[in-house]
Motif scaffolding. Sequence first.
Motif, short mmCIF file in Angstrom:
data_model
loop_
_atom_site.label_atom_id
_atom_site.label_comp_id
_atom_site.label_asym_id
_atom_site.label_seq_id
_atom_site.Cartn_x
_atom_site.Cartn_y
_atom_site.Cartn_z
N SER A 255 5.38 0.39 6.58
CA SER A 255 4.00 -0.01 6.24
C SER A 255 3.01 0.20 7.37
CB SER A 255 3.99 -1.48 5.84
OG SER A 255 2.65 -1.93 5.73
N ASP A 256 1.90 0.86 7.06
CA ASP A 256 0.80 0.94 8.04
C ASP A 256 -0.49 0.44 7.40
OD1 ASP A 256 0.23 3.09 6.36
OD2 ASP A 256 -0.68 4.24 7.97
N VAL A 257 -0.33 -0.42 6.38
CA VAL A 257 -1.53 -0.96 5.73
C VAL A 257 -1.51 -2.48 5.87
CG1 VAL A 257 -2.68 -1.30 3.51
CG2 VAL A 257 -1.83 0.96 4.12
N SER B 235 5.80 6.91 4.56
CA SER B 235 5.13 6.34 5.74
C SER B 235 3.67 6.74 5.72
CB SER B 235 5.82 6.81 7.03
OG SER B 235 5.87 8.21 7.09
N GLY B 236 2.88 6.06 6.52
CA GLY B 236 1.44 6.31 6.56
C GLY B 236 1.14 7.74 6.94
N GLY B 237 0.05 8.23 6.40
CA GLY B 237 -0.28 9.65 6.57
C GLY B 237 0.06 10.41 5.30
N GLY B 238 0.87 9.77 4.45
CA GLY B 238 1.31 10.42 3.22
C GLY B 238 0.16 10.83 2.31
N SER B 239 -0.97 10.13 2.40
CA SER B 239 -2.08 10.48 1.50
C SER B 239 -2.57 11.90 1.75
CB SER B 239 -3.27 9.53 1.71
OG SER B 239 -2.94 8.26 1.24
N ALA B 240 -2.68 12.27 3.03
CA ALA B 240 -3.17 13.62 3.34
C ALA B 240 -2.05 14.65 3.16
CB ALA B 240 -3.69 13.67 4.77
N GLY C 185 -1.65 19.34 7.00
CA GLY C 185 -2.81 18.75 7.64
C GLY C 185 -2.89 17.23 7.52
N HIS C 186 -3.43 16.60 8.55
CA HIS C 186 -3.70 15.17 8.56
C HIS C 186 -4.79 14.91 9.60
CE1 HIS C 186 -3.48 10.98 9.70
NE2 HIS C 186 -3.00 10.75 8.49
N PRO C 187 -5.81 14.09 9.35
CA PRO C 187 -6.01 13.22 8.18
C PRO C 187 -6.60 13.94 6.96
CG PRO C 187 -7.74 12.83 9.79
CD PRO C 187 -6.81 13.84 10.40
N ILE D 224 -10.55 3.61 0.74
CA ILE D 224 -10.42 5.09 0.78
C ILE D 224 -9.37 5.54 -0.23
CG2 ILE D 224 -9.66 7.04 2.22
CD1 ILE D 224 -10.84 5.57 4.64
N ASN D 225 -8.23 4.83 -0.23
CA ASN D 225 -7.15 5.27 -1.11
C ASN D 225 -7.42 4.97 -2.58
OD1 ASN D 225 -5.96 6.31 1.11
ND2 ASN D 225 -4.29 4.83 1.26
N THR D 226 -8.30 4.02 -2.85
CA THR D 226 -8.69 3.77 -4.25
C THR D 226 -9.37 5.02 -4.82
OG1 THR D 226 -8.91 1.42 -3.84
CG2 THR D 226 -10.16 2.28 -5.70
N ILE D 227 -10.10 5.72 -3.98
CA ILE D 227 -10.74 6.97 -4.42
C ILE D 227 -9.70 8.10 -4.47
CG2 ILE D 227 -12.58 8.67 -3.94
CD1 ILE D 227 -13.60 5.81 -4.48
N ARG D 228 -8.93 8.23 -3.38
CA ARG D 228 -7.95 9.32 -3.31
C ARG D 228 -7.01 9.32 -4.51
NH1 ARG D 228 -5.96 8.35 2.93
NH2 ARG D 228 -7.01 10.09 3.94
N LYS D 229 -6.58 8.12 -4.93
CA LYS D 229 -5.61 8.02 -6.03
C LYS D 229 -6.10 8.70 -7.30
CE LYS D 229 -3.95 3.48 -4.58
NZ LYS D 229 -4.08 2.04 -4.83
N GLY E 78 4.77 11.60 5.17
CA GLY E 78 4.07 10.77 6.15
C GLY E 78 4.41 11.16 7.57
N LYS E 79 3.79 10.42 8.50
CA LYS E 79 3.96 10.79 9.91
C LYS E 79 5.36 10.48 10.42
CE LYS E 79 -0.80 9.67 10.86
NZ LYS E 79 -1.64 8.73 11.59
N ALA E 80 6.05 9.52 9.79
CA ALA E 80 7.41 9.19 10.24
C ALA E 80 8.47 9.89 9.38
CB ALA E 80 7.61 7.68 10.20
N ILE F 282 -0.23 2.10 0.73
CA ILE F 282 0.48 2.87 1.76
C ILE F 282 0.71 4.29 1.22
CG2 ILE F 282 2.55 3.02 3.20
CD1 ILE F 282 2.81 -0.11 2.68
N ALA F 283 0.17 5.28 1.90
CA ALA F 283 0.24 6.68 1.45
C ALA F 283 -0.32 6.84 0.03
CB ALA F 283 1.66 7.22 1.55
N SER F 284 -1.18 5.93 -0.38
CA SER F 284 -1.79 5.89 -1.72
C SER F 284 -0.76 5.66 -2.83
CB SER F 284 -2.58 7.17 -2.03
OG SER F 284 -3.65 7.31 -1.14
O1 LIG Z 1 -1.57 7.82 4.23
C1 LIG Z 1 -2.39 6.91 4.12
O2 LIG Z 1 -2.99 6.65 3.08
C2 LIG Z 1 -2.68 5.96 5.25
C3 LIG Z 1 -2.15 4.59 4.89
O3 LIG Z 1 -0.79 4.61 4.60
O4 LIG Z 1 -2.09 6.39 6.45
P1 LIG Z 1 -2.98 7.06 7.61
O5 LIG Z 1 -4.11 6.11 7.85
O6 LIG Z 1 -2.04 7.19 8.75
O7 LIG Z 1 -3.43 8.38 7.08
#
Ligand SMILES: O=C(O)[C@@H](CO)OP(=O)(O)O
Length: 413
Positions: free
Chosen positions: A185-187, A119-124, A87-89, A155-160, A44-46, A195-197
């Motif tokens: 948490s960023d959700v 931390s958030g950003g973890g999905s990407a 890369g992010h997002p 969005i994360n429901t699909i990514r998962k 994640g970003k942090a 959070i980060a999926s």
């Molecule tokens: O990683 C993610 O899925 C989201 C939520 O945690 O973070 P961000 O919106 O910063 O990409």
Amino acid sequence: MNNIKDDARYIVERSIETVLPEKAVCDSLEGLHLPGKTFLLAIGKAAWRMAKAVREKLGRSITTGVVITKYGHVEGDIPDIDCMEAGHPLPDDNTIAATTKALEMIGTIKPDNILFLVSGGGSALFEKPVEGVSLEDLVAINNRLLRSGANIVEINTIRKRLSAVKGGRFAKMFAQTTIHSLVLSDVLGDRLDSIASGPAYPDSSTCEEALSIIDRYGLTLRPELREILKKETPHLLGNVQTRIIGSIGRACEAASIFARELGYEPMILTTTLDCEAREAGTFLAAIAREEMYDRPLKRPCAIILGGETVVHVKGTGLGGRNQELALSFAIASDGLDKVALASVGTDGTDGPTDAAGAIVDGDSAKEMIERGIDPYIYLLDNDSYHALETSGELLKTGPTGTNVNDLIVLLCQ
Ligand SMILES: O=C(O)[C@@H](CO)OP(=O)(O)O
Ligand SMILES: Nc1ncnc2c1ncn2[C@@H]1O[C@H](COP(=O)(O)OP(=O)(O)O)[C@@H](O)[C@H]1O
């Protein structure tokens, strides 16, 4: 109380400092028992800041580990930890390479514990696609989802489902290892499976929800990908322990304290703002107008909000949620005296721009017009960055090292 825009800037910057991860991470390590070998994985970003704090506190108790964070977020070496950027997002080749490396290291070392810093950003940033899904598929789907107006839970429901590590699948992959997750948490509502999926959290979303999100936002998928969305994620996990160590609620409480110190009566209006960004801006301008009658609070006052708005990006311009909210506030509050609004991403980046957000007031729209641009046309084209750049009202902090969503402060003197 000083210049109103300076006060707004002071409040948001000081509030972000209170949610920097170092202290929260160290506090949460008290009493944590890590027998045997411990692998540190931070995403994640942090991630870099969280990992650095843990390594400094625990030293050699950490056997080895990996940090995967966004480009520009590694601030130096951490002993025994491999720090990688990606890369992010949108995920890229480095996302897949870094994730593969982390998974291989865990497979080889066979640690007793994984200390998982999320931390958030973890999905990407943490991604290994399931069989049948390519990186190109992920980039195309994420690109459409991020511009569709879907919220992060959707969005994360699909990514998962397209991923071998999201939606609890990472924890299931290493079912013999105890995973201790510390989560920034960023959700909204601190939904741990979003959070980060939620790589190491039981998933509460379902295949039916995933398919209905695809239909709701009119996204077309080739039939093979639709079939992949029908495979369930783990709803139960026996090897994970999870703790939230920071959230937007804490940043809003801090903003409230700093506002009071400066002489503004504070009110936290919500910590779960999630409507369209430009509507939030217009709504906040309506509140600012109401302040002529000392409602909802007697002036001087600070109305504080946290959350994550959405933007249906239909134009060709550059911007982010916070900049779009600020621009729409600037248009709707045109001419109001002694009113200012700051809207910022606590991570220091708002959308695909180098700004964290913006600070505007009742003169902003006039200023833009005097400099030859029509703010309304720029809003229509989702070009808030260039409108706010013209008026000199972008707030640029650089990456802050934390990520707990967006903070909005409306000041009325
Ligand atoms: O990683 C993610 O899925 C989201 C939520 O945690 O973070 P961000 O919106 O910063 O990409
Ligand atoms: N031109 C634009 N104007 C407003 N918002 C935009 C624009 N382009 C992208 N966005 C928004 O930026 C979001 C991604 O920005 P980012 O700050 O990286 O999000 P996060 O902090 O959630 O990772 C997308 O959800 C998209 O809606």
